[in-house]
Write an enzyme that holds these catalytic residues in place. Structure first.
Site, PDB file in Angstrom:
ATOM      1  N   GLU A 149      -5.769  -9.359   4.330  1.00 39.15           N
ATOM      2  CA  GLU A 149      -6.664  -9.358   3.063  1.00 39.15           C
ATOM      3  C   GLU A 149      -8.026 -10.036   3.490  1.00 39.15           C
ATOM      4  O   GLU A 149      -8.477 -11.134   2.678  1.00 39.15           O
ATOM      5  CB  GLU A 149      -5.954  -9.772   1.890  1.00 39.15           C
ATOM      6  N   GLU A 309       0.977  -3.003   1.606  1.00 37.20           N
ATOM      7  CA  GLU A 309       1.989  -3.791   1.066  1.00 37.20           C
ATOM      8  C   GLU A 309       1.984  -2.845  -0.453  1.00 37.20           C
ATOM      9  O   GLU A 309       1.209  -2.371  -1.024  1.00 37.20           O
ATOM     10  CB  GLU A 309       1.300  -5.133   0.764  1.00 37.20           C
TER      11      GLU A 309
HETATM   12  C1  GAL Z   1      -1.001  -9.940  -0.892  1.00 34.57           C
HETATM   13  C2  GAL Z   1      -0.726 -10.516   0.307  1.00 34.57           C
HETATM   14  C3  GAL Z   1       0.580 -10.810   0.504  1.00 34.57           C
HETATM   15  C4  GAL Z   1       1.448 -11.540  -0.462  1.00 34.57           C
HETATM   16  C5  GAL Z   1       1.179 -10.392  -1.513  1.00 34.57           C
HETATM   17  C6  GAL Z   1       2.010 -10.717  -3.156  1.00 34.57           C
HETATM   18  O1  GAL Z   1      -2.256  -9.785  -1.608  1.00 34.57           O
HETATM   19  O2  GAL Z   1      -1.367  -9.944   1.308  1.00 34.57           O
HETATM   20  O3  GAL Z   1       0.495 -11.894   1.618  1.00 34.57           O
HETATM   21  O4  GAL Z   1       0.675 -12.692  -0.900  1.00 34.57           O
HETATM   22  O5  GAL Z   1      -0.214 -10.463  -1.997  1.00 34.57           O
HETATM   23  O6  GAL Z   1       1.512 -11.672  -3.644  1.00 34.57           O
END
Ligand code: GAL
Length: 671
Positions: A149, A309
């Site tokens: 990110e 994700e």
């Molecule tokens: C995303 C990040 C992950 C984890 C996830 C849940 O933004 O890439 O590492 O933090 O959020 O909070």
């Protein structure tokens, strides 16, 4: 299709469990049970991979990659620059970001390094090369996941240290050549802001210059460039020993970075999706926002993207973190595939025992192993994706409609003073996108530089800035038969926020002469009647004059501009252009886009009206062949879609004639 199948799995952070080898054995067994076929490894593992400068410990990762390979689980190899080890920040404090007010960060957290720092670049490239040498050619490795990110997470996405200030000035010199050019482009003779030395230029910040939109927009362009350059540096480092494609994970409408620039160095687009499901009982606004995000990602390369994700249950960083209700995990996963994703990946595989994200949803909870609702629902998604892979392979969505969504326009629009200070670009784009979504008309979200050929309808809400060359593309699009829509406060400024003088750049296409913009308060209600129904004109009411031959579809009802056009249509070449002078509401946009879609002869894949909460998308092969249609019900109750002709369910083989019945939160995949 990467890895030859729809990917299902996610972030796996075994560096938390290295002292507990039995945990890895259990993970491996349960991954098979959950139908996991790919995991992303090492995302924040720098401290375990290089415990002290130049001492690499990669055996543990080697063991894990090898064992995963033995189970036919593919790996996405991450570079670990998302979080810095303490030895790095202690020995080289210059790697830490400086904030806009000049304060230097202390060590800790993540995503907070300086993208310019030569030391940061050198140390990152060194660990990247090491990882690539060791794992870059492994049979089960499919992709590089660069950092995490970029530009994101805590606070400002940019660094304001002296190195960055210097790099900014160099970037400006390259862009403008002389200070005279820059002063003119930024209109610096106002308020005596004329620069006489490049050293006088400083990044925008709360203690200094924030009033020059041109400076702020250029700073954002520079920061995007600097971060993209960092990412490309990492890609070059891993490429020294590996031919694998590269991605970096993007975020939900992230204002800090223009993804159209960052995408250039990447082979595959991926993003992290955390919608606020069950924020309210009506899931439509969240479904619309999520679909729009998927459409941004797909349109960046006009190709399938990866959902890198998502949460299998809840998140932990909103005030309320509702659990996904039964059925929602399947539906939101299918929604990603329906809009062009070739994966459903999670953050993360197993909840950590401690640390910041210990309560964030994961496939495995702290207890109960596979005996949880989340685990069962995840396994079902995995099994469904496995069965769908062969139908989805080689397909992507090819919409006939597009909405202009442009980062530079976003920055300039929201930073400028007047006519309203609460203009919300994303909210406005989403209100238009929603009308498309509700009709089941898919749209790509593209920026102003994109090629418009192939689209039948293009809509450009709040298109404040016109970038160079854009107006010619729009003119050609309409004259070749396209239908183009825009709104109030469009075509106002050029790329450095200088107002257009003389006339609106597309005055001929819209057939109007814009004159004034009223930004009334709620007390000054106004209305217009469109196709027999009265709608509010609120917040932004532009006063324009119709040229001879322009069709006025509706006029303002009240105030000193009663009778002035509110909705305008103009025939231009073989196409048509619409100008919405007044801001209204969702009901109006729904009716208005009916007119537009009819004009362009655009129908959804089912060729029928959809009940509220239902939408449709289609993925096809390169030649438009092998179409599969996804019908999604975002209501937590059964619905029936009428007038649908004959369809075969690709999964059950059932044939549906004339209507489709959907269960609560159901998604059908049809042929
Ligand atoms: C995303 C990040 C992950 C984890 C996830 C849940 O933004 O890439 O590492 O933090 O959020 O909070």
């Amino acid at each position: 299709m990467l890895g030859g199948r729809l990917l299902h799995g996610g972030d796996y952070n075994p560096d938390q469990w290295l002292a507990y080898p039995e945990v890895f054995e259990e993970d491996l067994r349960l991954m098979k049970e959950a139908n996991v076929n790919s995991v992303s490894l090492g995302i924040f593992a720098w401290a375990s991979l290089e415990p002290e400068e130049g001492r690499y410990e990669l055996d543990w990762l080697d063991h894990i990659i090898t064992r995963l390979g033995g189970e036919d689980i593919q790996v996405v190899l991450a570079t670990p620059s998302g979080a810095m080890p303490h030895w790095l920040t202690q020995k080289y404090p210059e790697v830490m970001q400086v904030q806009a007010d000049g304060k230097k960060n202390l060590p800790g957290k993540r995503h907070n390094f300086c993208y310019t720092s030569p030391v940061m670049r050198e140390k990152t490239a060194a660990i990247d090369r090491e990882l690539s040498r060791r794992f870059g050619k492994r049979k089960n490795a499919i992709l590089w996941h660069i950092s995490n990110e970029l530009g994101g997470n805590f606070g400002d996405s940019t660094c304001h240290c002296e190195l960055c200030q210097k790099a900014f000035r160099e970037w400006l010199k390259e862009k403008y050549g002389t200070l005279d050019n820059l002063n003119r482009a930024w209109w610096n003779h106002f308020w005596s802001h004329t620069y006489t030395d490049w050293e006088q230029i400083h990044s925008p910040g709360p203690l200094g210059e924030m009033t020059s939109t041109a400076l702020v927009v250029d700073w954002r362009r520079f920061s995007t460039n600097q971060i993209s350059d960092f990412c490309e540096m990492e890609i070059r480092a891993v490429r020294e020993e590996s031919d694998l494609p590269a991605t970096t994970n993007f975020m939900d409408f992230f204002k800090g970075l223009d993804y159209n620039r960052l995408k250039k160095g990447l082979d595959v687009i991926s993003w992290d999706s955390y919608p606020f499901w069950h924020e309210q009982r009506d899931e439509v606004p969240v479904a619309v926002r999520t679909a729009a995000n998927h459409s941004v990602m797909r349109a960046l390369k006009k190709a399938p993207f990866l959902l890198m994700e998502s949460t299998p249950s809840s998140i932990s960083w909103r005030n309320n973190n509702p659990l996904k209700r039964p059925g929602m995990h399947m539906l939101s996963s299918m929604q990603a595939i329906a809009h062009g994703s070739d994966s459903v990946q999670y953050f993360q595989w197993r909840k950590g025992r401690g640390g910041y994200e210990k309560f964030h949803g994961a496939v495995l909870d702290h207890k109960n192993g596979s005996n949880t609702r989340t685990f069962r629902e995840v396994s079902e998604v995995g099994a469904r994706l496995e069965a769908l892979s062969k139908n989805v392979e080689g397909t992507v969505n090819r919409p006939k409609a597009a909405i202009i969504f442009d980062w530079e326009n976003w920055w300039a629009l929201e930073d400028t003073q007047g006519p309203r200070l609460d203009l919300d670009y994303v909210e406005c784009v989403l209100s238009h996108y929603r009308a498309f979504w509700e009709k089941g008309i898919e749209a790509d979200l593209i920026n102003m530089d994109a090629d418009l050929t192939g689209y039948q309808v293009v809509s450009a809400p709040l298109n404040y800035m016109y970038k160079s060359g854009y107006e010619d593309r729009v003119r050609k699009f309409v004259s070749d038969g396209g239908v183009f829509v825009t709104t109030f406060f469009s075509g106002m400024v050029n790329e450095t926020d200088l107002c257009f003088t003389e006339h609106h750049p597309l005055e001929d296409v819209f057939g109007i002469v814009p004159e004034e913009i009223d930004a009334p308060t709620e007390d000054f209600e106004n209305y217009f009647v469109y196709e027999g129904t009265r709608y509010p004109a609120r917040k932004m009411c532009e006063i324009v004059h119709a040229k001879k031959g322009t069709e006025v579809l509706s006029v303002y009802e009240r105030d000193f501009y009663a009778g002035a056009p509110a909705v305008i249509q103009n025939a231009y070449g073989d196409g048509a252009a619409y100008y919405l002078a007044a801001e209204s509401d969702d009901l109006f946009l729904r009716t208005f886009y009916d007119t537009v879609f009819k004009k362009a002869d655009l129908k959804n894949a089912l060729g029928t009206e959809l009940p509220y909460g239902v939408t449709v998308t289609e993925r096809t092969g390169v030649d438009g062949d092998r179409g599969i249609v996804f019908v999604m019900n975002f209501r937590n109750e059964p619905v029936c879609v009428e007038g649908t002709g004959e369809w075969t369910d690709t999964e059950s083989g059932e044939v549906y004639k004339g209507k489709l019945e959907l269960e609560p939160f159901e998604c059908l995949v049809l042929k």
